[in-house]
Design a protein around this motif. Structure first.
Motif, PDB file in Angstrom:
ATOM      1  N   TRP A 194       0.820  -1.218   0.000  1.00 47.88           N
ATOM      2  CA  TRP A 194       0.000   0.000   0.000  1.00 47.88           C
ATOM      3  C   TRP A 194       0.849   1.260   0.000  1.00 47.88           C
ATOM      4  O   TRP A 194       0.490   2.257  -0.628  1.00 47.88           O
ATOM      5  CB  TRP A 194      -0.987  -0.003   1.161  1.00 47.88           C
ATOM      6  CG  TRP A 194      -2.031  -1.062   1.049  1.00 47.88           C
ATOM      7  CD1 TRP A 194      -2.264  -2.085   1.920  1.00 47.88           C
ATOM      8  CD2 TRP A 194      -2.989  -1.220  -0.003  1.00 47.88           C
ATOM      9  NE1 TRP A 194      -3.292  -2.870   1.474  1.00 47.88           N
ATOM     10  CE2 TRP A 194      -3.768  -2.351   0.294  1.00 47.88           C
ATOM     11  CE3 TRP A 194      -3.265  -0.526  -1.183  1.00 47.88           C
ATOM     12  CZ2 TRP A 194      -4.795  -2.802  -0.529  1.00 47.88           C
ATOM     13  CZ3 TRP A 194      -4.296  -0.973  -1.996  1.00 47.88           C
ATOM     14  CH2 TRP A 194      -5.041  -2.089  -1.663  1.00 47.88           C
TER      15      TRP A 194
ATOM     16  N   LEU B 108       2.044   2.159  -3.630  1.00 45.37           N
ATOM     17  CA  LEU B 108       1.050   2.526  -4.629  1.00 45.37           C
ATOM     18  C   LEU B 108       0.947   4.043  -4.743  1.00 45.37           C
ATOM     19  O   LEU B 108       0.858   4.749  -3.752  1.00 45.37           O
ATOM     20  CB  LEU B 108      -0.304   1.928  -4.233  1.00 45.37           C
ATOM     21  CG  LEU B 108      -1.361   1.822  -5.312  1.00 45.37           C
ATOM     22  CD1 LEU B 108      -0.883   0.938  -6.452  1.00 45.37           C
ATOM     23  CD2 LEU B 108      -2.635   1.254  -4.721  1.00 45.37           C
TER      24      LEU B 108
ATOM     25  N   ALA C 225      -4.466   4.956  -8.518  1.00 43.26           N
ATOM     26  CA  ALA C 225      -5.395   3.916  -8.946  1.00 43.26           C
ATOM     27  C   ALA C 225      -6.506   4.591  -9.730  1.00 43.26           C
ATOM     28  O   ALA C 225      -6.992   5.643  -9.346  1.00 43.26           O
ATOM     29  CB  ALA C 225      -5.967   3.177  -7.743  1.00 43.26           C
TER      30      ALA C 225
ATOM     31  N   LEU D 253      -3.466   0.390 -11.907  1.00 45.67           N
ATOM     32  CA  LEU D 253      -2.728   0.828 -10.727  1.00 45.67           C
ATOM     33  C   LEU D 253      -1.347   1.278 -11.169  1.00 45.67           C
ATOM     34  O   LEU D 253      -0.814   0.787 -12.166  1.00 45.67           O
ATOM     35  CB  LEU D 253      -2.610  -0.316  -9.721  1.00 45.67           C
ATOM     36  CG  LEU D 253      -3.941  -0.942  -9.276  1.00 45.67           C
ATOM     37  CD1 LEU D 253      -3.691  -2.257  -8.578  1.00 45.67           C
ATOM     38  CD2 LEU D 253      -4.700  -0.004  -8.381  1.00 45.67           C
TER      39      LEU D 253
ATOM     40  N   THR E  10       2.959   0.706 -14.413  1.00 46.06           N
ATOM     41  CA  THR E  10       1.496   0.780 -14.454  1.00 46.06           C
ATOM     42  C   THR E  10       0.989  -0.560 -14.951  1.00 46.06           C
ATOM     43  O   THR E  10       1.530  -1.131 -15.896  1.00 46.06           O
ATOM     44  CB  THR E  10       1.022   1.901 -15.415  1.00 46.06           C
ATOM     45  OG1 THR E  10       1.549   3.144 -14.959  1.00 46.06           O
ATOM     46  CG2 THR E  10      -0.495   1.975 -15.459  1.00 46.06           C
TER      47      THR E  10
ATOM     48  N   VAL F  83     -10.288  -0.779  -3.776  1.00 52.11           N
ATOM     49  CA  VAL F  83      -8.848  -0.518  -3.704  1.00 52.11           C
ATOM     50  C   VAL F  83      -8.584   0.777  -2.945  1.00 52.11           C
ATOM     51  O   VAL F  83      -7.741   0.832  -2.050  1.00 52.11           O
ATOM     52  CB  VAL F  83      -8.227  -0.458  -5.120  1.00 52.11           C
ATOM     53  CG1 VAL F  83      -6.816   0.119  -5.080  1.00 52.11           C
ATOM     54  CG2 VAL F  83      -8.217  -1.840  -5.748  1.00 52.11           C
ATOM     55  N   ARG F  84      -9.300   1.834  -3.298  1.00 52.12           N
ATOM     56  CA  ARG F  84      -9.057   3.123  -2.648  1.00 52.12           C
ATOM     57  C   ARG F  84      -9.380   3.099  -1.163  1.00 52.12           C
ATOM     58  O   ARG F  84      -8.670   3.707  -0.363  1.00 52.12           O
ATOM     59  CB  ARG F  84      -9.847   4.223  -3.358  1.00 52.12           C
ATOM     60  CG  ARG F  84      -9.239   4.571  -4.695  1.00 52.12           C
ATOM     61  CD  ARG F  84      -9.891   5.764  -5.311  1.00 52.12           C
ATOM     62  NE  ARG F  84      -9.206   6.139  -6.538  1.00 52.12           N
ATOM     63  CZ  ARG F  84      -9.721   6.936  -7.440  1.00 52.12           C
ATOM     64  NH1 ARG F  84     -10.919   7.458  -7.264  1.00 52.12           N
ATOM     65  NH2 ARG F  84      -9.040   7.221  -8.529  1.00 52.12           N
TER      66      ARG F  84
ATOM     67  N   TRP G 274      -6.564   1.167   0.520  1.00 56.80           N
ATOM     68  CA  TRP G 274      -5.342   1.961   0.371  1.00 56.80           C
ATOM     69  C   TRP G 274      -5.333   3.099   1.378  1.00 56.80           C
ATOM     70  O   TRP G 274      -4.342   3.321   2.075  1.00 56.80           O
ATOM     71  CB  TRP G 274      -5.274   2.470  -1.057  1.00 56.80           C
ATOM     72  CG  TRP G 274      -4.068   3.254  -1.454  1.00 56.80           C
ATOM     73  CD1 TRP G 274      -2.827   3.244  -0.875  1.00 56.80           C
ATOM     74  CD2 TRP G 274      -3.976   4.156  -2.551  1.00 56.80           C
ATOM     75  NE1 TRP G 274      -1.975   4.083  -1.552  1.00 56.80           N
ATOM     76  CE2 TRP G 274      -2.658   4.653  -2.586  1.00 56.80           C
ATOM     77  CE3 TRP G 274      -4.876   4.585  -3.523  1.00 56.80           C
ATOM     78  CZ2 TRP G 274      -2.230   5.564  -3.542  1.00 56.80           C
ATOM     79  CZ3 TRP G 274      -4.437   5.483  -4.473  1.00 56.80           C
ATOM     80  CH2 TRP G 274      -3.133   5.973  -4.477  1.00 56.80           C
TER      81      TRP G 274
END
Length: 187
Positions: free
Chosen positions: A81, A84, A87, A95, A101, A146-147, A150
């Motif tokens: 995390w 990253l 996203a 991502l 990417t 994901v967000r 994250w």
């Protein structure tokens, strides 16, 4: 401060899974009904089954406390995390970590018709269909998942990025190609 460990969430494309099951059922039904001589039918069914597994069944996006893993047919990408950077969505979830990417075959974007079969994560980590929330009404469910993870974990989770060939998937794809060519040449 200790954070609670949460169960990994695995996002898969429901339409891909359905295509695999229908394909396997059709191959088995054809084998039973046609009983092709000489084993060529078995070679064809095994080759088609391998393709369906690698292309439709295996791809996934796995979200856990330490990072996100994208399993695609030819490579697996794992990003912590903290590593990253971004996203987003186009034709699929993408991502970015540093200069790398990657896209997730298992999470089609709202721009594709197959997004109608995408799934989203509820508060309890349960995946369910939501075909109504498309066409720009809200971000794609996979992107939201994901967000959310994250945001919750990037300050405490490790970083790091690994990109590796999906060895098992590549082996299955190669074997399937050989089986299909063999079935075509001997049939």
């Amino acid at each position: 401060m200790t954070t609670a460990v949460t169960e990994p969430v695995v996002l898969r494309h429901a339409l891909g899974r359905a295509v695999a099951v229908v394909g396997w059922t059709a191959a088995l039904g054809w084998l039973v009904a046609a009983r092709p001589p000489g084993g060529t039918g078995l070679l064809f069914a095994a080759g088609a089954s391998g393709l369906l597994w690698a292309l439709c069944w295996r791809p996934a996006v796995v979200l856990d406390d330490d990072g996100v893993t994208v399993r695609n047919p030819l490579r697996d990408v794992r990003a912590g995390w903290a590593a990253l950077d971004e996203a987003g969505f186009g034709w699929s979830l993408w991502l970015r970590a540093g200069d790398v990417t990657w896209h997730a075959a298992a999470a089609p974007g709202p721009a594709s018709m197959s997004a109608l079969y995408d799934r989203h994560v509820t508060a309890g980590g349960v995946l369910e269909r939501d075909a109504v929330a498309r066409a720009g009404q809200r971000p794609a469910p996979a992107l939201l998942a994901v967000r959310q993870r994250w945001e919750a974990r990037r300050a405490v989770a490790p970083g790091g990025l690994t990109v590796a060939p999906a060895v098992a998937s590549i082996a299955v794809l190669a074997s399937s190609a050989v089986l299909l060519v063999t079935a075509a040449l001997t049939g």
